[in-house]
Design an enzyme around this catalytic site. Structure first.
Site, mmCIF file in Angstrom:
data_model
loop_
_atom_site.group_PDB
_atom_site.id
_atom_site.type_symbol
_atom_site.label_atom_id
_atom_site.label_comp_id
_atom_site.label_asym_id
_atom_site.label_seq_id
_atom_site.Cartn_x
_atom_site.Cartn_y
_atom_site.Cartn_z
ATOM 1 N N ARG A 113 -5.982 1.761 18.200
ATOM 2 C CA ARG A 113 -5.787 0.299 18.136
ATOM 3 C C ARG A 113 -5.369 -0.300 19.475
ATOM 4 O O ARG A 113 -5.372 -1.526 19.603
ATOM 5 C CB ARG A 113 -4.795 -0.060 17.020
ATOM 6 C CG ARG A 113 -5.406 0.149 15.654
ATOM 7 C CD ARG A 113 -4.514 -0.364 14.532
ATOM 8 N NE ARG A 113 -5.163 -0.102 13.249
ATOM 9 C CZ ARG A 113 -4.510 0.144 12.117
ATOM 10 N NH1 ARG A 113 -3.188 0.147 12.106
ATOM 11 N NH2 ARG A 113 -5.180 0.360 10.996
ATOM 12 N N ASP A 157 1.813 -1.361 11.874
ATOM 13 C CA ASP A 157 0.491 -1.796 11.384
ATOM 14 C C ASP A 157 0.192 -3.258 11.717
ATOM 15 O O ASP A 157 -0.948 -3.716 11.570
ATOM 16 C CB ASP A 157 0.397 -1.580 9.871
ATOM 17 C CG ASP A 157 0.404 -0.094 9.512
ATOM 18 O OD1 ASP A 157 0.058 0.735 10.373
ATOM 19 O OD2 ASP A 157 0.753 0.228 8.363
ATOM 20 N N LYS A 187 0.838 -1.208 0.000
ATOM 21 C CA LYS A 187 0.000 0.000 0.000
ATOM 22 C C LYS A 187 0.871 1.256 0.000
ATOM 23 O O LYS A 187 0.623 2.177 -0.777
ATOM 24 C CB LYS A 187 -0.912 -0.040 1.235
ATOM 25 C CG LYS A 187 -1.857 1.133 1.364
ATOM 26 C CD LYS A 187 -3.046 0.800 2.239
ATOM 27 C CE LYS A 187 -2.758 0.854 3.725
ATOM 28 N NZ LYS A 187 -2.558 2.215 4.254
ATOM 29 N N SER A 197 7.462 8.794 12.094
ATOM 30 C CA SER A 197 6.329 8.629 11.186
ATOM 31 C C SER A 197 6.784 8.859 9.752
ATOM 32 O O SER A 197 7.261 9.943 9.405
ATOM 33 C CB SER A 197 5.224 9.636 11.535
ATOM 34 O OG SER A 197 4.346 9.796 10.437
ATOM 35 N N ARG A 205 2.895 5.992 -3.242
ATOM 36 C CA ARG A 205 4.044 6.815 -3.651
ATOM 37 C C ARG A 205 4.279 6.728 -5.152
ATOM 38 O O ARG A 205 4.735 7.693 -5.775
ATOM 39 C CB ARG A 205 5.287 6.381 -2.869
ATOM 40 C CG ARG A 205 5.232 6.819 -1.388
ATOM 41 C CD ARG A 205 6.079 5.945 -0.505
ATOM 42 N NE ARG A 205 6.227 6.416 0.866
ATOM 43 C CZ ARG A 205 5.329 6.238 1.852
ATOM 44 N NH1 ARG A 205 4.179 5.627 1.615
ATOM 45 N NH2 ARG A 205 5.561 6.697 3.068
HETATM 46 C C1 S3P Z 1 2.474 4.672 6.192
HETATM 47 C C2 S3P Z 1 3.111 4.937 7.364
HETATM 48 C C3 S3P Z 1 2.625 4.490 8.677
HETATM 49 C C4 S3P Z 1 1.584 3.387 8.557
HETATM 50 C C5 S3P Z 1 0.582 3.649 7.476
HETATM 51 C C6 S3P Z 1 1.249 3.845 6.131
HETATM 52 C C7 S3P Z 1 3.044 5.214 4.942
HETATM 53 O O1 S3P Z 1 2.054 5.609 9.329
HETATM 54 O O2 S3P Z 1 0.935 3.190 9.791
HETATM 55 O O3 S3P Z 1 -0.322 2.563 7.378
HETATM 56 O O4 S3P Z 1 2.677 4.739 3.862
HETATM 57 O O5 S3P Z 1 3.872 6.119 5.034
HETATM 58 P P1 S3P Z 1 2.990 6.635 10.137
HETATM 59 O O6 S3P Z 1 4.102 6.936 9.256
HETATM 60 O O7 S3P Z 1 2.194 7.844 10.431
HETATM 61 O O8 S3P Z 1 3.370 5.871 11.384
#
Ligand code: S3P
Length: 432
Positions: A351, A320, A22, A167, A27
């Site tokens: 969660r 996740d 995903k 993040s 991206r």
């Molecule tokens: C993601 C980053 C994560 C993840 C999300 C997808 C991404 O979130 O939990 O499902 O694609 O950059 P955070 O970067 O906010 O932790």
């Protein structure tokens, strides 16, 4: 809406092809749109979140062709987006919202992003703050630091930002804005989060570097960019989706599954490390590398698991997967402690709460904490009615828990799996 009944089972066998990642799928559309020339994407994840990203870029004048084999993005260059006629609908997708905040901050038109009730209650201050420091004009329409977000044209400056959270969404928003800034931008995070943006930006021609610092923090630097160039991308399977079938193979009796085409980028593969620490019988086969992203098939056999502690820099690499890990911990011998995971509170649901409620309803011994949970394993799971609260990862983790419970389980609102894994229940039925 749709309830799904899951009966217990054992003896899962066969091969499972995991759908596209995903994070990488999002991206690939974003960078493809900003690049010159076409970007061809195979194994793109046709989940609702990634379709939200496609919809947003189509609304900004990007032609995106979808064939059964591939997605073709006709990029228009760094300054080729046009003003959307309507509010950009980001659906349930935090990744779309936060990454696009960085891109939209640099455009010469005004835009508004809004999503569903869950999305519109998730924190956006974490991107508003750094982007505003860069010179962006970004406001929360309701003044609550959540979407809807209104983004007006601004001139961006390079900054050195230290993020309070690990993040990838925050990091990526800043790096994408940094492409348009008047000087170099850096982002330092407390631990390295998934690095798909850095890897993909590099392959599209951006000048970007990243390092893990001696103290465990991680810094990415990006230079202003004149143009990106379209690429061919073969998206690896999503380890976050693979985790459900890996767990199914481990937890159900007499099972052996080959989970194929899984992205095993180190910044995402903490789940595999935890499986090994819990005593899982998993073997990587057919390892390969494409576009900087490593992948492998994973052979999984039924295993007797034991408890573990999960904390610190490991957390962003499996954030996740924690609902699924919590289920595995409930089925393991001994105690599992998950800490440093307060980020769980700001996902599609809180969660810590939704995992605790669902595991307790199946008879597990779980204590929520401020930044994680403590699970005493070894109590048999019972069939139960599980409220997914429309959180795809809760629905899937507890559908897997149901396989080794002692009665039938009902997953409420099970259609929410469409967000990241539309074929989940079909595949699950197929390997029984
Ligand atoms: C993601 C980053 C994560 C993840 C999300 C997808 C991404 O979130 O939990 O499902 O694609 O950059 P955070 O970067 O906010 O932790």
């Amino acid at each position: 809406m749709s309830d799904r009944i899951i009966c217990p089972c054992k003896g899962l066998h066969g091969e499972i092809m995991i759908p596209g990642d995903k994070s990488i799928s999002h991206r690939s559309i974003m960078l493809g749109a900003l690049a010159l020339g076409t970007t061809e994407i195979t194994n793109f994840l046709e989940g609702a979140d990634c379709l939200s990203t496609i919809g947003c870029f189509q609304s900004m004048g990007i032609q995106i062709d979808r064939t059964p084999e591939k997605i073709i993005v006709h990029g228009k260059g760094m300054h080729g987006l046009s003003a959307p006629k309507d509010i950009l609908n980001v659906g349930n997708s935090g990744t779309t919202t936060r990454l696009m905040s960085g891109i939209l901050s640099a455009q010469d038109f005004t835009s508004v992003m809004s999503g569903d009730a869950s999305l519109n209650s998730r924190p956006m201050g974490r991107v508003i703050t750094p982007l505003t420091q860069m010179g962006a004009h970004i406001t929360s329409v309701n003044g609550d630091l959540c979407a809807p977000l209104k983004i007006e044209p601004g001139m961006l400056h390079g900054i050195d930002y230290t993020s309070p959270v690990a993040s990838a969404q925050v990091k990526s928003a800043i790096l994408l804005a940094g492409l348009y800034a008047d000087g170099e931008t850096s982002v330092t995070e407390p631990a390295l989060s998934r690095n798909h943006t850095e890897l993909m930006l590099k392959s599209f021609g951006a000048d970007i570097t990243s390092t893990v610092n001696p103290d465990g923090t991680a810094t990415a630097h990006v230079k202003p960019c004149q143009e990106l160039y379209g690429q061919s991308i073969c998206v690896p399977g999503d380890i976050s989706s693979a985790a459900y079938f890996i767990a199914a193979g481990l937890l159900t009796l007499d099972s052996e599954l080959l989970v194929k085409n899984v992205g095993i980028n180190k910044t995402r593969a903490g789940f595999l490390e935890v499986c090994r620490n819990m005593g899982a019988d998993i073997t990587l086969v057919n390892e390969s590398l494409e576009g900087g992203e490593p992948r492998a098939d994973i052979l999984v056999r039924t295993s007797k698991l034991h408890g573990t502690t999960i904390e610190g820099a490991l957390i962003p690499t499996l954030i996740d997967e924690i609902p699924m890990i919590a289920v595995m911990a409930a089925c393991a011998e001994g105690t599992t402690i998950i800490k440093d995971a307060a980020e769980l509170k700001v996902k599609e649901t809180n969660r810590i709460d939704t995992t605790t409620e669902a595991l307790r309803s199946m008879g597990a011994d779980i204590t929520p904490t401020d930044d994680g949970m403590i699970i005493q394993g070894g109590h048999a799971l019972h069939g139960a009615k599980i409220n997914s609260y429309l959180d795809h990862r809760i629905a899937m983790a507890f559908a897997i828990a149901a396989l080794s419970a002692d009665g039938d389980t009902i997953i409420h609102d099970s259609q929410c799996v469409d967000v990241s894994y539309p074929e989940f229940f079909e595949i699950l039925d197929g390997c029984r």
